[in-house]
Design an enzyme around this catalytic site. Structure first.
Site, PDB file in Angstrom:
ATOM      1  N   HIS A 201       0.840  -1.204   0.000  1.00  0.00           N
ATOM      2  CA  HIS A 201       0.000   0.000   0.000  1.00  0.00           C
ATOM      3  C   HIS A 201       0.872   1.251   0.000  1.00  0.00           C
ATOM      4  CE1 HIS A 201      -3.497   2.509   0.829  1.00  0.00           C
ATOM      5  NE2 HIS A 201      -2.722   3.189   1.650  1.00  0.00           N
TER       6      HIS A 201
ATOM      7  N   ASP B 225     -16.061   2.851   6.371  1.00  0.00           N
ATOM      8  CA  ASP B 225     -15.048   3.809   5.921  1.00  0.00           C
ATOM      9  C   ASP B 225     -15.617   4.734   4.855  1.00  0.00           C
ATOM     10  OD1 ASP B 225     -12.348   4.910   5.786  1.00  0.00           O
ATOM     11  OD2 ASP B 225     -12.383   4.081   3.763  1.00  0.00           O
TER      12      ASP B 225
ATOM     13  N   ARG C  86     -15.611  12.918   7.081  1.00  0.00           N
ATOM     14  CA  ARG C  86     -14.319  13.542   7.435  1.00  0.00           C
ATOM     15  C   ARG C  86     -13.950  14.602   6.412  1.00  0.00           C
ATOM     16  NH1 ARG C  86     -10.550   8.752   7.287  1.00  0.00           N
ATOM     17  NH2 ARG C  86      -8.938  10.314   7.574  1.00  0.00           N
TER      18      ARG C  86
ATOM     19  N   SER D  88      -8.833   3.964   8.678  1.00  0.00           N
ATOM     20  CA  SER D  88      -9.401   3.949   7.329  1.00  0.00           C
ATOM     21  C   SER D  88      -8.563   3.039   6.416  1.00  0.00           C
ATOM     22  CB  SER D  88      -9.429   5.386   6.798  1.00  0.00           C
ATOM     23  OG  SER D  88      -9.632   5.425   5.423  1.00  0.00           O
TER      24      SER D  88
ATOM     25  N   LYS E 204      -9.357  -1.434   5.462  1.00  0.00           N
ATOM     26  CA  LYS E 204      -9.485  -1.922   4.080  1.00  0.00           C
ATOM     27  C   LYS E 204      -8.406  -2.957   3.775  1.00  0.00           C
ATOM     28  CE  LYS E 204      -9.691   2.381   2.879  1.00  0.00           C
ATOM     29  NZ  LYS E 204      -9.766   3.709   2.321  1.00  0.00           N
TER      30      LYS E 204
END
Ligand code: URA
Length: 461
Positions: free
Chosen positions: A94, A173, A180, A195, A199
């Site tokens: 990621h 989320d 947000r 968040s 995921k």
């Protein structure tokens, strides 16, 4: 009882009480977090109370126990993708997002060619940063949404798969992120961590390697915040039983030379043919090596790196990438014929107005200029112009002469290119003084803490 606007009256917990305790720096329990998340997703807790709690978390933070609970409860709000039926070790990667960041397209086939499966759920462009799915959609026919059976089949057959998230993956989320965004509470380390990690954890992998970008073109501009975010992400991944490692990498200037959708895929294919720019390859090999170590197929950095270099030199990684394109409906012929990609009508050189050394190529400004060219979106529904973007021929630290090309602007519209050139004038700074290229990989963070990359034996050089 006084009605203080608390929608949760007569329920096991009171939102009013949860909000006020967090506002005063207190701790909220897992049960209270479950009450909040489930109530918010089901529409029982209103936006105004959810916003107040988010703001309280923004200012007072969450302790590690609260953060793990929030992440796990968010994860439980929707579907998960079990990879149990897929053979071998599965490792996810990621990036927190940057400009010209195409590492996923190079590292995933390299790691897959070394026998480790790489499943990735990715997103579209966010603000000035490009999106993995948008870049892949520049490949004619490529499908970024797959049913979960197909997702697993591609992963089993090819060794890698990249897909968009379904609506029911961590719905908490989706709802919270939108709130947000509207309440100025995005930039909170515990909220970003829950968040991202909810995921990541929805996908049944054994490990996660994170590329936390820092600098002008990153989400986190400040190094201390980037380290803190990386430590928090690693801790949360490890507490949920996943081997998690993070690298903190520089995003002051774009990564590689290409910025823009098809241009970045072409640069990635060139990288898989052995012609990748040095900075892109440095980050790719470092991330890839830690993916192999997390999977347990290598125990030392150097061994892992040799495996990746062999996968590159033998052409095995390029073959994986072609198979991946085909399996997801795309035309693998693009790998030998770049004319098959959408292109732009004009290629306009952006020239140096003075001589000296490149001191700055501000990644944020470049990302914003790419949006002007149509390579990114201003609004969610905007179309993408896949062929537009930039090809930089200079990086920070390079010498440059007056009139030399710094970048090629790929555009369909000459007037837009004129405006973009003015933006590039501001983004690119030239100075008489010589300057060294900035360090690219700064720190590595694992369960044992933060280590300086350049000073350690982890440094590949
Ligand atoms: N990316 C995410 O998925 N969530 C955040 O909160 C920030 C970046």
């Amino acid at each position: 009882m006084i009605n203080n606007g608390d929608s949760s009256q007569n329920k096991p917990f009171s939102m009013y009480e949860i909000i006020s305790r967090k506002r005063d720096g207190g701790i909220i329990s897992r049960e209270e977090i479950e009450f909040f998340i489930n109530g918010y997703v089901n529409g029982i807790i209103p936006d105004y109370q959810a916003s107040a709690l988010l703001m309280a978390v923004f200012f007072k933070g969450l302790n590690p126990g609260e953060l793990t609970a929030l992440t796990e409860v968010m994860l439980q709000s929707g579907d998960r993708i079990s990879l149990d039926g897929v053979s071998g070790k599965k490792i996810d990667k990621h990036s927190t997002g940057g400009v010209g960041d195409k590492v996923s397209f190079v590292v995933s086939p390299l790691v897959a060619a070394c026998g480790v499966k790489v499943p990735m759920l990715s997103g579209r462009g966010l603000g000035h940063t490009g999106g993995t799915l948008d870049k892949l959609e520049s490949i004619p026919g490529f499908q970024v949404f797959l049913q979960s059976d197909k997702f697993k089949q591609v992963l089993e057959d090819v060794g890698m798969v990249i897909c968009g998230q379904t609506d029911n993956l961590v719905p908490a989320d989706k709802k919270l992120y939108a709130l947000r965004d509207a309440t100025a509470t995005v930039n909170s380390i515990p909220l970003i961590t829950s968040s991202i990690m909810s995921k990541k954890l929805a996908l049944g992998t054994q490990g996660i390697v994170l590329d936390v970008k820092t600098g002008k073109g990153a989400f986190m501009k400040n190094l201390d915040d980037s380290i803190k975010l990386c430590e928090t992400l690693v801790l949360t991944g490890e507490s949920s039983g996943r081997r998690t490692v993070g690298l903190i990498t520089n995003m002051d200037q774009p990564l590689g030379q290409a910025v823009g959708n098809s241009l970045e895929i072409i640069e990635s294919i060139e990288a898989l043919k052995g012609n990748g720019p040095a900075d892109l390859m440095e980050v790719t090999f470092a991330i890839g090596a830690y993916m192999l170590i997390a999977a347990g197929v290598a125990s030392k950095y150097r061994d892992a790196r040799v495996m990746l270099e062999n996968a590159l030199e033998s052409g095995a990684a390029l073959e994986v990438f072609k198979k991946f394109i085909k399996a997801q409906g795309g035309d693998p012929e693009v790998c030998s014929n770049y004319q098959n990609f959408p292109g732009a009508g004009h290629r306009i050189p952006f020239l140096a107005k003075s001589g000296g050394y490149i001191h700055e190529i501000d990644a944020l400004e470049v990302g914003l200029a790419a949006i002007d060219l149509g390579a990114g979106r201003r609004k969610k529904e905007d179309p993408i112009n896949y062929g537009t973007g930039f090809g930089f021929q200079k990086k920070i630290g390079d010498p440059v002469e007056v009139g030399e090309t710094i970048a090629i602007i790929h555009t369909d519209n000459r007037e837009v290119a004129d405006r973009v050139s003015v933006k590039l004038e501001k983004a690119v700074k030239i100075s008489r003084e010589k300057i060294e290229a900035p360090e690219l990989i700064l720190y590595i963070v694992d369960k044992d803490g933060v280590k300086d990359w350049s000073g350690s034996d982890l440094n590949p050089r």
